[in-house]
Design an enzyme around this catalytic site. Structure first.
Site, PDB file in Angstrom:
ATOM      1  CB  SER A  54      28.284 -28.544 -24.699  1.00 48.34           C
ATOM      2  OG  SER A  54      28.947 -28.291 -25.920  1.00 48.34           O
ATOM      3  NE  ARG A  55      33.315 -23.988 -20.195  1.00 46.59           N
ATOM      4  CZ  ARG A  55      33.966 -24.967 -19.603  1.00 46.59           C
ATOM      5  NH1 ARG A  55      34.746 -25.745 -20.304  1.00 46.59           N
ATOM      6  NH2 ARG A  55      33.840 -25.181 -18.310  1.00 46.59           N
ATOM      7  CB  VAL A  56      30.592 -26.216 -28.902  1.00 46.94           C
ATOM      8  CG1 VAL A  56      30.135 -26.090 -30.340  1.00 46.94           C
ATOM      9  CG2 VAL A  56      32.118 -26.252 -28.835  1.00 46.94           C
TER      10      VAL A  56
END
Length: 523
Positions: free
Chosen positions: A386-388
């Site tokens: 997850s790039r968040v």
């Protein structure tokens, strides 16, 4: 006096235009070719790209949309019963773009991509309609993703967190549990319905069997999730234009809540505040791309890689770009997208998977080997990302999740090493034992999402070694017992954790509560 033909032509044109304006006569064309959900029309010289068309057939009017603008003809897609459209039928331009009904009247309903009901309910009398294909909000209208969207799935909420406004791809082969992850996420939103964190869920089924969609609707109904869910269905038997437009229609229905829920005093009919957070699930975009390829090839658009047209990337990017977390000036609403992509034999390097991976903010990769080994959900923690990240987690989860991912990564490496049958030292064996119990802990039955505080307690107990000396097969029973204990005897500690959402603030009390339960546990 010399007669000038161009002057005469211009005068005639002027007279005709005045006459047609006075009578409000629409421009009319004729169908010269029709088949497989597309039509070629002669005579609509002023048609605009994307304009809505009305086909006058012997069985009533059928809607369509301009797709190609050519030299003499217009290529159009037909929404609805394309078999009733015949060569020679007249076609009228409407001068407007495709729109669909939106509003709370759609909650709990199953509709087609045009917003027409497919269930046995009453006709939908929506007060508002919105354009299906719009430009996404710009950067200035957004803010960074920081609010968690809890899926209720331990492996996702701890290691691949999803935030409100994020685009997270669910990818894997067929029958690996992609839809199950999406349905669990919808069911988990039930606990927030009626609160400021309420989420309206929109499930778009593209190219699925009617029986599969019926089973999904039944599952959601049984779990009380249809109150806040809209199902948009373009089945496998529906024409390609309907499958192509379905995700955009679902997104449009969601955007109504995202914008309306941010208005002061906006309420649902039952008096509840209008939700401003939306979750859109597109299941799946591989089939939408295939439908779009079919339309494009029929309309003689040049094929490119894997016979997809050159703008198939734009097809998905303009859809997923509409997922957003609005800025506080715009009310702070959000639309989260969970697109689903089906791979073949785990080939994530094919054209459509790589396209959608590059558009989204991370992916949840489901692996057949894990699925058949009984690890469900079959999430490959190594490839999934997850790039968040931690921005979309509560503080307590962030504090314990870091060690979990490392424990699992070390376990996977050591597991391969241990299979060689070599002698292992005590530290290595301890890591292997801990990893095996972590894998067992992260298994979760379908349609049983967990509250985030319960997840934190389970993972905390495992990471502190409370399960190291119990048999692997007893891990589910230990977890179940521990959560029951924390909702009974240990409730004050659980309540304090829920209130503070910080492990450090209650760490000692939590450790004592886990020890207290362990002393009573008989595995």
């Amino acid at each position: 006096m010399k007669i000038r033909t161009d002057e005469i032509a211009s005068v005639i044109k002027q007279e005709i235009s005045q006459f047609s304006t006075a009578l409000e006569v629409s421009e009319v064309g004729r169908v010269v070719e029709v088949g497989d959900g597309i039509a070629r029309i002669y005579g609509l010289s002023n048609a605009m790209a994307g304009e809505l068309l009305e086909f006058q057939t012997s069985e009533g009017s059928v809607m369509g949309q301009v797709f190609n603008l050519e030299l003499d003809t217009v290529g159009a897609v037909i929404y609805g019963d394309y078999l009733s459209v015949k060569e020679g039928d007249t076609v009228k331009g409407t001068g407007r773009l495709l729109d669909v009904p939106v509003g709370e009247e759609l909650l709990g309903r199953v509709v087609n991509p045009l917003g027409q009901p497919l269930d046995d309910g009453k006709p939908i009398q929506a007060a508002e309609r919105r354009k299906v294909d719009i430009i996404a909000p710009g950067i200035a209208e957004r803010q960074p993703v920081t609010q968690p969207l809890q899926t209720g799935i331990k492996a996702i909420d701890s290691m691949i967190p999803i935030g409100k406004g994020q685009r997270e791809l669910i990818i894997g082969d067929r029958k690996t549990g992609k839809t199950a992850v999406a349905i669990d996420t919808i069911i988990n939103q039930k606990q927030y319905w009626g609160t400021p964190d309420a989420v309206v869920c929109i499930y778009v089924a593209v190219g699925q069997k009617e029986s599969t969609v019926a089973a999904t609707v039944e599952t959601l109904r049984k779990n009380g999730a249809m109150d806040y869910t809209i199902i948009v269905n373009a089945g496998s038997s529906d024409p390609a234009p309907m499958q192509y437009i379905a995700p955009y229609s679902g997104c449009t229905m969601g955007e109504y809540f995202m914008w309306s829920g941010t208005k002061a005093g906006a309420k649902l009919a039952n008096g509840m505040p209008m939700p401003k957070h939306v979750l859109c699930i597109y299941d799946d975009l591989s089939k939408q791309a295939v439908a779009y390829r079919q339309l494009s090839l029929l309309l003689r658009r040049p094929p490119g890689r894997e016979a997809y047209p050159g703008d198939v990337f734009y097809l998905h990017s303009r859809l997923l770009e509409r997922a957003t977390k609005l800025s506080d000036e715009n009310g702070g609403g959000s639309l989260t997208a969970l697109p689903v992509i089906e791979t073949q034999e785990g080939d994530v390097s094919a054209y459509i998977p790589t396209n959608v991976i590059s558009i989204t903010d991370g992916q949840i990769y489901l692996e057949p080997e894990l699925f058949f080994a009984g690890v469900r959900p079959a999430i490959n923690v190594g490839i999934s990302v997850s790039r968040v990240g931690g921005n979309a987690q509560i503080k307590a989860m962030k504090q314990i999740a870091g060690s979990l991912r490392l424990d699992l990564a070390a376990y996977r490496e050591l597991e391969a090493f241990a299979q060689l049958g070599t002698e292992l030292d005590k530290a290595t064996q301890r890591q292997l034992d801990r990893g095996a119990r972590m894998v067992e802990l992260l298994k979760q039955p379908q349609y049983v999402p967990m509250n985030v505080i319960d997840q934190v307690i389970s993972i905390f107990a495992a990471s502190k070694g409370a399960m190291d000396d119990i048999p692997v097969t007893a891990v589910p029973a230990f977890e179940k017992g521990l959560l029951a204990y924390m909702n009974g005897v240990g409730k004050p500690v659980r309540d304090e954790l829920e209130q503070k959402r910080d492990i450090k603030a209650v760490e000692k009390k939590l450790e004592e509560a886990v020890k207290g339960f362990k002393s009573t546990f008989k595995g």
